[in-house]
Write an enzyme that holds these catalytic residues in place. Structure first.
Site, mmCIF file in Angstrom:
data_model
loop_
_atom_site.group_PDB
_atom_site.id
_atom_site.type_symbol
_atom_site.label_atom_id
_atom_site.label_comp_id
_atom_site.label_asym_id
_atom_site.label_seq_id
_atom_site.Cartn_x
_atom_site.Cartn_y
_atom_site.Cartn_z
ATOM 1 N N HIS A 34 0.834 -1.207 0.000
ATOM 2 C CA HIS A 34 0.000 0.000 0.000
ATOM 3 C C HIS A 34 0.873 1.264 0.000
ATOM 4 O O HIS A 34 0.539 2.258 -0.643
ATOM 5 C CB HIS A 34 -0.915 0.022 1.223
ATOM 6 N N ARG A 184 -3.587 -10.386 4.365
ATOM 7 C CA ARG A 184 -3.935 -11.697 4.930
ATOM 8 C C ARG A 184 -2.702 -12.495 5.352
ATOM 9 O O ARG A 184 -2.850 -13.517 6.018
ATOM 10 C CB ARG A 184 -4.766 -12.495 3.930
#
Ligand code: PAF
Length: 277
Positions: A34, A184
């Site tokens: 990100h 995740r």
């Protein structure tokens, strides 16, 4: 300039600056992947808006919506450190009217490969992304290549619905041992993480081959060798624009994509290849 945190659509409307705006849509639990998206956005626009919203529409009832990592304070620090101007973090009530009826249909592209394993997922993704586009009014939006089919269906929505937004794909960020960064990954135990390395290893091995048959066979062999702790969902070699499987006569860009479950964690990864005639 300090980071503006807009918790609802009215605050977001007030936060919009002048000049070009780049949107980085996220579900939070921000990692270095990100960060690279925010940096790419900063390089292209005057103002960067990061949205943080765990979108219930894109999770099936048996998926990890309730346990999806929520790390809001740490996410704000990442956005601040990377120079984002605005974080838009609406509540589900602010995003979705209780009586809402209309949503975006991802078409055939949303029902194959990842969409075959996650029915309705891409409709949920496109619905929230279109709403974010309408609320933020970005000039461009940045998505990671890690979610290659998501990137493809979003490009298709922008083309099919004539949305005046440039879609930018940003390269997958990996750990030094090859594991693609994912929110995740934090679900994985140390042992599961070792097993999960077979995904990127399979993609690398497949990418070294020349024909679609050989690419599939070699990648498949690496995944099979990982043993029973890796539960393969699919391995697909597809056209990056349509996500349809390519045959041995295909030439051009292709995506070798894999999805597998390791323990209770479902992981996806892909690599872009250039196939010669
Ligand atoms: O890639 C994601 O994090 C999500 O699918 C997105 C694009 C933010 C939509 O909820």
């Amino acid at each position: 300039m300090d980071l503006i945190v807009a918790g609802n659509r009215d605050d977001l409307a007030k936060a919009r600056g002048t000049g070009t705006v780049a949107l980085v849509p996220t579900m939070g639990a921000l990692h270095d992947g990100h960060r690279s998206l925010i940096r790419a956005a900063r390089a292209r626009a005057d103002q960067v808006v990061v949205s943080i919203f765990v979108n219930p529409l894109q999770f099936a009832p048996n998926e990890d919506f309730s346990r999806y990592p929520r790390t809001f304070d740490a996410d704000l620090e990442v956005c601040r450190a990377e120079g984002a101007g605005v974080v838009f973090a609406p509540s589900a009530v602010d995003m979705y009217r209780p009586d809402r009826q209309v949503s975006v249909c991802s078409g055939e592209m949303g029902t194959i490969v990842e969409g075959a394993s996650r029915p309705g997922h891409f409709d949920g993704v496109l619905t929230v992304v279109l709403k974010l586009f309408n609320l933020v009014h970005p000039d461009l939006a940045i998505f990671g290549q890690k979610d290659a089919q998501q990137l493809a269906v979003i490009r298709r929505m922008v083309a099919d619905l004539d949305l005046p937004i440039e879609i930018v794909g940003a390269p997958t960020v990996r750990e030094p041992d090859g594991l693609a960064l994912s929110s995740r990954n934090r679900y994985l135990s140390a042992g599961e993480r070792t097993v999960a390395l077979a995904l990127s290893r399979a993609l690398r091995a497949g990418a070294a081959e020349l024909t679609p048959s050989a690419i599939r066979a070699t990648a498949r062999a690496v995944l099979d060798a990982a043993g029973p702790d890796l539960d393969l969902d699919y391995l697909a070699l597809v056209d990056p624009a349509t996500f349809k499987e390519v045959g041995d006569s295909y030439a051009g860009s292709a995506v070798l994509a894999v999805a597998a479950r390791v323990g209770t964690t479902r992981l996806i990864d892909n690599v872009v290849l250039s196939l010669r005639p």
